[in-house]
Design a protein around this motif. Sequence first.
Motif, mmCIF file in Angstrom:
data_model
loop_
_atom_site.group_PDB
_atom_site.id
_atom_site.type_symbol
_atom_site.label_atom_id
_atom_site.label_comp_id
_atom_site.label_asym_id
_atom_site.label_seq_id
_atom_site.Cartn_x
_atom_site.Cartn_y
_atom_site.Cartn_z
ATOM 1 N N ARG A 1 0.841 -1.198 0.000
ATOM 2 C CA ARG A 1 0.000 0.000 0.000
ATOM 3 C C ARG A 1 0.881 1.256 0.000
ATOM 4 O O ARG A 1 0.631 2.209 -0.740
ATOM 5 C CB ARG A 1 -0.932 0.017 1.211
ATOM 6 C CG ARG A 1 -1.942 1.174 1.154
ATOM 7 C CD ARG A 1 -2.591 1.432 2.494
ATOM 8 N NE ARG A 1 -1.658 1.967 3.479
ATOM 9 C CZ ARG A 1 -1.171 3.215 3.493
ATOM 10 N NH1 ARG A 1 -1.505 4.074 2.556
ATOM 11 N NH2 ARG A 1 -0.330 3.608 4.438
ATOM 12 N N CYS B 1 2.358 1.950 -3.459
ATOM 13 C CA CYS B 1 1.376 2.594 -4.341
ATOM 14 C C CYS B 1 1.184 4.056 -3.965
ATOM 15 O O CYS B 1 1.145 4.932 -4.843
ATOM 16 C CB CYS B 1 0.038 1.863 -4.278
ATOM 17 S SG CYS B 1 0.043 0.233 -5.040
ATOM 18 N N SER B 2 1.085 4.327 -2.682
ATOM 19 C CA SER B 2 0.877 5.691 -2.213
ATOM 20 C C SER B 2 2.071 6.586 -2.555
ATOM 21 O O SER B 2 1.897 7.698 -3.075
ATOM 22 C CB SER B 2 0.636 5.687 -0.707
ATOM 23 O OG SER B 2 0.427 6.984 -0.240
ATOM 24 N N ASP C 1 -4.985 5.214 -4.791
ATOM 25 C CA ASP C 1 -6.212 4.460 -5.062
ATOM 26 C C ASP C 1 -5.937 3.115 -5.721
ATOM 27 O O ASP C 1 -6.782 2.217 -5.677
ATOM 28 C CB ASP C 1 -7.159 5.269 -5.940
ATOM 29 C CG ASP C 1 -7.634 6.538 -5.240
ATOM 30 O OD1 ASP C 1 -7.675 6.547 -3.988
ATOM 31 O OD2 ASP C 1 -7.964 7.508 -5.942
ATOM 32 N N SER C 2 -4.757 2.961 -6.301
ATOM 33 C CA SER C 2 -4.408 1.698 -6.961
ATOM 34 C C SER C 2 -4.389 0.545 -5.973
ATOM 35 O O SER C 2 -4.830 -0.557 -6.281
ATOM 36 C CB SER C 2 -3.053 1.789 -7.642
ATOM 37 O OG SER C 2 -3.100 2.715 -8.677
ATOM 38 N N GLN D 1 -6.140 0.085 -3.294
ATOM 39 C CA GLN D 1 -7.495 -0.362 -2.951
ATOM 40 C C GLN D 1 -8.068 -1.217 -4.074
ATOM 41 O O GLN D 1 -8.689 -2.245 -3.813
ATOM 42 C CB GLN D 1 -8.408 0.829 -2.655
ATOM 43 C CG GLN D 1 -9.683 0.439 -1.964
ATOM 44 C CD GLN D 1 -9.441 -0.296 -0.654
ATOM 45 O OE1 GLN D 1 -8.660 0.135 0.177
ATOM 46 N NE2 GLN D 1 -10.097 -1.421 -0.470
ATOM 47 N N ALA D 2 -7.840 -0.826 -5.317
ATOM 48 C CA ALA D 2 -8.327 -1.622 -6.452
ATOM 49 C C ALA D 2 -7.662 -2.995 -6.474
ATOM 50 O O ALA D 2 -8.328 -4.024 -6.678
ATOM 51 C CB ALA D 2 -8.053 -0.886 -7.764
#
Length: 85
Positions: free
Chosen positions: A19, A22-23, A29-30, A32-33
Motif C-alpha cells: 500500500r 502505491c501511495s 487508489d491503486s 485499494q483496487a
Amino acid sequence: AAKRKDVDEFFALDNEFHRLICSCAGFPDSWQAIHNATGQLDRVRRQAFPLEQHFSAVYDEHHEMYKYLKKRHEDGRARVVQVQL
C-alpha cells in the motif's frame, strides 16, 4: 512478525508495504483496487506464510525491493517484483 511466525501480523505488514509503495508512487487508489481484487490470492498467501522459510523469503524480497526503490533502480525493482509474483 516473521521471527514469531505471526501470520496475521505478517500478512497485515505485507499489505501495508505494498500500500505504501502505491501511495508513494502517487497512486494511492491503486492499492485499494488491487486489494479488492485479490480475495483468492490472499487466501493462498496466508497459507503459504507458515511454510518453511517463506516468512524470511518474503521479508528478504521486500528488503531488496526497498533497496532498489531507494536507489530508483527500476530494473532491479522489476526483477524482485517478478520473483515475488
